[in-house]
Design a protein around this motif. Structure first.
Motif, PDB file in Angstrom:
ATOM      1  N   ALA A   5      -5.246   4.686  -9.744  1.00 11.64           N
ATOM      2  CA  ALA A   5      -4.519   4.216  -8.568  1.00 11.64           C
ATOM      3  C   ALA A   5      -3.179   3.663  -9.043  1.00 11.64           C
ATOM      4  N   ASP A   6      -2.123   4.387  -8.768  1.00  8.64           N
ATOM      5  CA  ASP A   6      -0.781   3.947  -9.151  1.00  8.64           C
ATOM      6  C   ASP A   6      -0.152   3.187  -7.997  1.00  8.64           C
ATOM      7  N   VAL A   7       0.308   1.980  -8.280  1.00  6.22           N
ATOM      8  CA  VAL A   7       0.966   1.161  -7.266  1.00  6.22           C
ATOM      9  C   VAL A   7       2.469   1.282  -7.485  1.00  6.22           C
ATOM     10  N   LEU A   8       3.075   2.064  -6.597  1.00  7.31           N
ATOM     11  CA  LEU A   8       4.508   2.339  -6.666  1.00  7.31           C
ATOM     12  C   LEU A   8       4.869   2.754  -8.074  1.00  7.31           C
ATOM     13  N   TRP A   9       5.904   2.161  -8.623  1.00  8.12           N
ATOM     14  CA  TRP A   9       6.307   2.485  -9.988  1.00  8.12           C
ATOM     15  C   TRP A   9       6.203   1.257 -10.862  1.00  8.12           C
ATOM     16  N   ILE A  10       5.264   0.343 -10.479  1.00  9.67           N
ATOM     17  CA  ILE A  10       5.164  -0.882 -11.253  1.00  9.67           C
ATOM     18  C   ILE A  10       3.826  -1.049 -11.969  1.00  9.67           C
ATOM     19  N   LEU A  11       2.736  -0.493 -11.429  1.00  9.27           N
ATOM     20  CA  LEU A  11       1.417  -0.646 -12.046  1.00  9.27           C
ATOM     21  C   LEU A  11       0.620   0.648 -11.978  1.00  9.27           C
ATOM     22  N   ARG A  12      -0.181   0.877 -12.997  1.00  9.74           N
ATOM     23  CA  ARG A  12      -1.083   2.029 -13.040  1.00  9.74           C
ATOM     24  C   ARG A  12      -2.479   1.492 -13.374  1.00  9.74           C
ATOM     25  N   PHE A  13      -3.378   1.567 -12.380  1.00 14.40           N
ATOM     26  CA  PHE A  13      -4.748   1.112 -12.551  1.00 14.40           C
ATOM     27  C   PHE A  13      -5.647   2.302 -12.857  1.00 14.40           C
ATOM     28  N   SER A  14      -6.592   2.111 -13.789  1.00 10.31           N
ATOM     29  CA  SER A  14      -7.627   3.102 -14.062  1.00 10.31           C
ATOM     30  C   SER A  14      -8.969   2.388 -13.985  1.00 10.31           C
ATOM     31  N   PHE A  15      -9.848   2.901 -13.121  1.00  6.86           N
ATOM     32  CA  PHE A  15     -11.190   2.341 -12.949  1.00  6.86           C
ATOM     33  C   PHE A  15     -12.180   3.358 -13.505  1.00  6.86           C
ATOM     34  N   CYS A  16     -12.871   2.966 -14.575  1.00  7.64           N
ATOM     35  CA  CYS A  16     -13.715   3.904 -15.299  1.00  7.64           C
ATOM     36  C   CYS A  16     -15.180   3.497 -15.223  1.00  7.64           C
ATOM     37  N   GLY A  17     -16.036   4.502 -15.091  1.00 12.38           N
ATOM     38  CA  GLY A  17     -17.468   4.280 -15.044  1.00 12.38           C
ATOM     39  C   GLY A  17     -18.095   5.030 -13.889  1.00 12.38           C
ATOM     40  N   LYS A  18     -19.414   5.016 -13.868  1.00 11.33           N
ATOM     41  CA  LYS A  18     -20.163   5.728 -12.830  1.00 11.33           C
ATOM     42  C   LYS A  18     -20.473   4.770 -11.693  1.00 11.33           C
ATOM     43  N   ILE A  19     -20.221   5.240 -10.472  1.00  7.60           N
ATOM     44  CA  ILE A  19     -20.539   4.434  -9.291  1.00  7.60           C
ATOM     45  C   ILE A  19     -21.404   5.271  -8.354  1.00  7.60           C
ATOM     46  N   ASP A  20     -22.365   4.595  -7.753  1.00  7.68           N
ATOM     47  CA  ASP A  20     -23.246   5.260  -6.784  1.00  7.68           C
ATOM     48  C   ASP A  20     -22.813   4.840  -5.391  1.00  7.68           C
ATOM     49  N   ALA A  21     -22.266   5.780  -4.651  1.00 12.44           N
ATOM     50  CA  ALA A  21     -21.790   5.459  -3.299  1.00 12.44           C
ATOM     51  C   ALA A  21     -22.886   5.590  -2.286  1.00 12.44           C
TER      52      ALA A  21
END
Length: 184
Positions: A168-184
C-alpha cells in the motif's frame, strides 16, 4: 454589542469545522502511469488522517489515529483490516501532513523529492477480538470485518522475503508492505 457577540459566536461555530478538516485528491491520467486515485483528509479536531486509494478491486482505505498511535489499513479485495503501531520516525506528523495538504505539495504527477520511506510489517495470524482498544476511529473503520494486528519488521527487505506481501503506497511519501497469511 449583543449582536456582535452573537455574530462572533456563530462565526466560531461554523468556521471551526472548516479549519479542522482539509483534504487533497491525487489522480492520474491515462498517460501518467498512475492507476486509480488517492485522497488524503486531515481532521485536526479528532487527530486523525484518512487516506483513500480508489483503484477498483485493489482499493484500500487507511486511517492514522495520532491520538492512539495506531494505524489501520482496510483492504477491500481481501476483506480484512490490518492494524499496526505508527512509526513516528517514518510517518509524517499530523501537522506536517496537514501542511503538505494545505500547501498542495502532495499534488502532481509524481514524486518531486526523495524516494518514499518503506515500512514492512508481519501480519499476526490471530484476529483482534476487541476493536474498542484500538480507538473509536479505527474500531469504526474495521467493525464487521476480520481484523489482524501487524508488527513492524525493522531492517527488513522485500528482496529477501519469500512470503506473500500486500503493498500500500501512500502518495509519494510512504510504502507499506504487509506480509503473511491472512484468513478472510
Amino acid at each position: 454589542m449583543k449582536l456582535t457577540i452573537v455574530f462572533a459566536g456563530l462565526l466560531g461555530v461554523f468556521l471551526t469545522p472548516a479549519l479542522a478538516y482539509t483534504d487533497i485528491n491525487i489522480g492520474g491520467d491515462s498517460n501518467s502511469g498512475i492507476s486509480g486515485q488517492q485522497s488524503v483528509s486531515v481532521n485536526n479536531e479528532h487527530n486523525v488522517a484518512n487516506v483513500d486509494n480508489n483503484n477498483g478491486w485493489e482499493s484500500w482505505n487507511a486511517m492514522w489515529d495520532y491520538g492512539t498511535n495506531f494505524a489501520a489499513v482496510r483492504l477491500f479485495k481481501q476483506k480484512v483490516c490490518i492494524v499496526h503501531r505508527m512509526n513516528k520516525d517514518a510517518m509524517p506528523s499530523l501537522q506536517t501532513l496537514d501542511a503538505l495538504v494545505k500547501e498542495k505539495k502532495l499534488q502532481g504527477k509524481g514524486p518531486g523529492g526523495p524516494p518514499p520511506k518503506s515500512l514492512m510489517y508481519s501480519i499476526n495470524s490471530e484476529r483482534v477480538n476487541d476493536l474498542e482498544k484500538l480507538g473509536k476511529p479505527i474500531a469504526g473503520m474495521c467493525r464487521g470485518i476480520p481484523t489482524y494486528t501487524a508488527n513492524e519488521l525493522e531492517g527488513a527487505s522485500l528482496f529477501f522475503y519469500s512470503g506473500t506481501c500486500i503493498r500500500a503506497d501512500v502518495l509519494w511519501i510512504l510504502r507499506f508492505s504487509f506480509c503473511g497469511k491472512i484468513d478472510a
